[in-house]
Write an enzyme that holds these catalytic residues in place. Structure first.
Site, PDB file in Angstrom:
ATOM      1  N   LYS A  76      15.752  -4.611 -24.023  1.00 10.95           N
ATOM      2  CA  LYS A  76      16.203  -3.059 -23.627  1.00 10.95           C
ATOM      3  C   LYS A  76      14.643  -2.179 -24.115  1.00 10.95           C
ATOM      4  O   LYS A  76      14.308  -2.732 -25.251  1.00 10.95           O
ATOM      5  CB  LYS A  76      17.134  -2.804 -24.856  1.00 10.95           C
ATOM      6  N   HIS A 109      17.701   1.763 -23.455  1.00 13.60           N
ATOM      7  CA  HIS A 109      18.781   1.788 -25.040  1.00 13.60           C
ATOM      8  C   HIS A 109      19.699   2.277 -25.121  1.00 13.60           C
ATOM      9  O   HIS A 109      21.112   2.838 -24.717  1.00 13.60           O
ATOM     10  CB  HIS A 109      18.211   0.675 -26.043  1.00 13.60           C
ATOM     11  N   LYS A 231      28.653 -11.080 -29.935  1.00 17.40           N
ATOM     12  CA  LYS A 231      28.019 -12.240 -31.074  1.00 17.40           C
ATOM     13  C   LYS A 231      29.117 -13.090 -32.010  1.00 17.40           C
ATOM     14  O   LYS A 231      29.758 -12.693 -32.592  1.00 17.40           O
ATOM     15  CB  LYS A 231      27.459 -11.050 -31.605  1.00 17.40           C
ATOM     16  N   SER A 232      28.473 -14.140 -32.080  1.00 17.52           N
ATOM     17  CA  SER A 232      28.825 -15.278 -33.139  1.00 17.52           C
ATOM     18  C   SER A 232      27.823 -16.385 -34.510  1.00 17.52           C
ATOM     19  O   SER A 232      27.022 -16.267 -33.176  1.00 17.52           O
ATOM     20  CB  SER A 232      30.758 -15.523 -33.532  1.00 17.52           C
ATOM     21  N   VAL A 233      28.056 -16.576 -35.251  1.00 16.17           N
ATOM     22  CA  VAL A 233      26.832 -17.313 -36.058  1.00 16.17           C
ATOM     23  C   VAL A 233      27.591 -17.709 -36.277  1.00 16.17           C
ATOM     24  O   VAL A 233      26.989 -19.016 -36.600  1.00 16.17           O
ATOM     25  CB  VAL A 233      25.684 -16.050 -37.492  1.00 16.17           C
ATOM     26  N   ARG A 237      33.182 -20.234 -33.730  1.00 15.91           N
ATOM     27  CA  ARG A 237      33.522 -19.400 -32.545  1.00 15.91           C
ATOM     28  C   ARG A 237      33.152 -18.748 -31.630  1.00 15.91           C
ATOM     29  O   ARG A 237      33.535 -17.954 -30.394  1.00 15.91           O
ATOM     30  CB  ARG A 237      33.451 -17.787 -33.339  1.00 15.91           C
ATOM     31  N   ASN A 241      34.783 -18.514 -28.336  1.00 16.17           N
ATOM     32  CA  ASN A 241      34.564 -17.720 -26.962  1.00 16.17           C
ATOM     33  C   ASN A 241      34.059 -18.162 -25.544  1.00 16.17           C
ATOM     34  O   ASN A 241      33.787 -17.094 -24.914  1.00 16.17           O
ATOM     35  CB  ASN A 241      33.497 -16.582 -27.445  1.00 16.17           C
TER      36      ASN A 241
END
Ligand SMILES: NC(=O)c1ccc[n+]([C@@H]2O[C@H](COP(=O)([O-])OP(=O)(O)OC[C@H]3O[C@@H](n4cnc5c(N)ncnc54)[C@H](OP(=O)(O)O)[C@@H]3O)[C@@H](O)[C@H]2O)c1
Length: 278
Positions: A76, A109, A231-233, A237, A241
């Site tokens: 973006k 953005h 989003k996940s680190v 998860r 997801n």
């Protein structure tokens, strides 16, 4: 594993309906997190100059061993580069930072209604698109009245509008406007950064189906036809997801979740947000 469906954008380009977002992932964690997502099966990554981790996303794309054409990469245009020539340069810088030959999707953005003029910015986006190094262009956080100006004053219709959408912000009006104009809606913060996962209705539906609240919420988005990139680190998860294709929500479940809408944003209101970094 059932394949992630593609959505066909208004210029014929196909985008995987489920991707992986990297907002608020520290640069030093981004390469590993993105590689995990690619290993799990995600083929669509959503980044931005603003997130400060384009370089690491590019490293993961190259280190994955996948062909570049197998991964859909979005970035973006950051706030502060809305002037025509600045936007052209910022796009080149994004390609340099990602260190890839082309982007799949490039978005404005934020509209920043009091900073310059987003119609001029969109004309730069059209020039970037003509240059052939991006397969589709779009916007993010645009309200119908912003899109109407673009529609009236320029020639390329945005392929997508990426907006905040989740059960507490169902965005029926903007999504309907997008659909009417052939613009695909991308839903950012699809689980409201975790804020909807303890909701009684979502928990009840999840328990009935033997799925998690995150899976039920993401499935609601997919069945509405929107594109999502949670989003996940956390590897478990990231897997959870992605595991959305062995169940369906009934019409009643869908309506119950949509009925949770209370117009509650986790992020800024696009009509009031004019932040430009120093
Ligand atoms: N265009 C825009 O203006 C804009 C704005 C915001 C976001 N976005 C895009 O949308 C993407 C997603 O939005 P987001 O990152 O704001 O929020 P989100 O995906 O709705 O939620 C992410 C948060 O939820 C947690 N989480 C993820 N999966 C979970 C699960 N299965 N169970 C419990 N918790 C879970 C994550 O924790 P852990 O990471 O600790 O696991 C993280 O704290 C961004 O990454 C970005 O690409 C765009």
């Amino acid at each position: 594993m059932t394949a992630v469906p593609n959505i066909t954008l208004n210029n014929g380009v196909e985008i995987p309906q489920l991707g992986f977002g990297v907002f608020q992932i520290e640069p030093e964690e981004t390469k590993d997190a993105t590689l995990t997502a690619l290993e799990v099966g995600y083929r669509h990554i959503d980044t931005a100059e603003m997130y400060g981790n384009e370089k690491e996303v590019g490293e993961a794309v190259r280190a994955s061993g996948l062909d570049r054409s197998e991964i859909f990469v979005t970035s973006k245009l950051n706030n502060g580069f809305h002037a025509y020539d600045d936007a052209l340069k910022a796009f080149d810088q994004t390609l340099t930072d990602l260190d890839i030959d082309y982007l799949d999707l490039f978005l404005v953005h934020w509209p920043l209604p009091e900073v310059g003029d987003y119609v001029e910015t969109w004309k730069a986006m059209e020039k970037i698109y003509e240059g052939g190094k991006v397969r589709a262009i779009g916007v993010s956080n645009f309200q119908p009245h912003h899109l109407r100006r673009i529609h009236g004053e320029t020639s390329v219709t945005p392929a997508v509008n990426q907006i905040e959408v989740h059960p507490y912000l169902a965005q029926e009006e903007v999504r309907a406007f997008d659909a009417e104009h052939g613009i695909a809606t991308e839903a950012w913060s699809p689980i409201a950064q975790g804020g909807v996962l303890k909701d009684d209705t979502i928990v009840r539906i999840a328990e009935n189906l033997g799925k998690t609240p995150a899976q039920v919420t993401l499935r609601w988005h997919l069945q509405r036809g929107d594109i999502v990139f949670p989003k996940s680190v956390t590897r478990s998860r990231v897997e959870e997801n992605f595991d959305l294709f062995d169940f369906e929500l009934s019409e009643v479940d869908m309506a119950d979740i949509t009925g949770l809408d209370k117009g509650e944003r986790t992020g800024p209101n696009p009509d009031e947000f004019n932040y430009v970094p120093e």
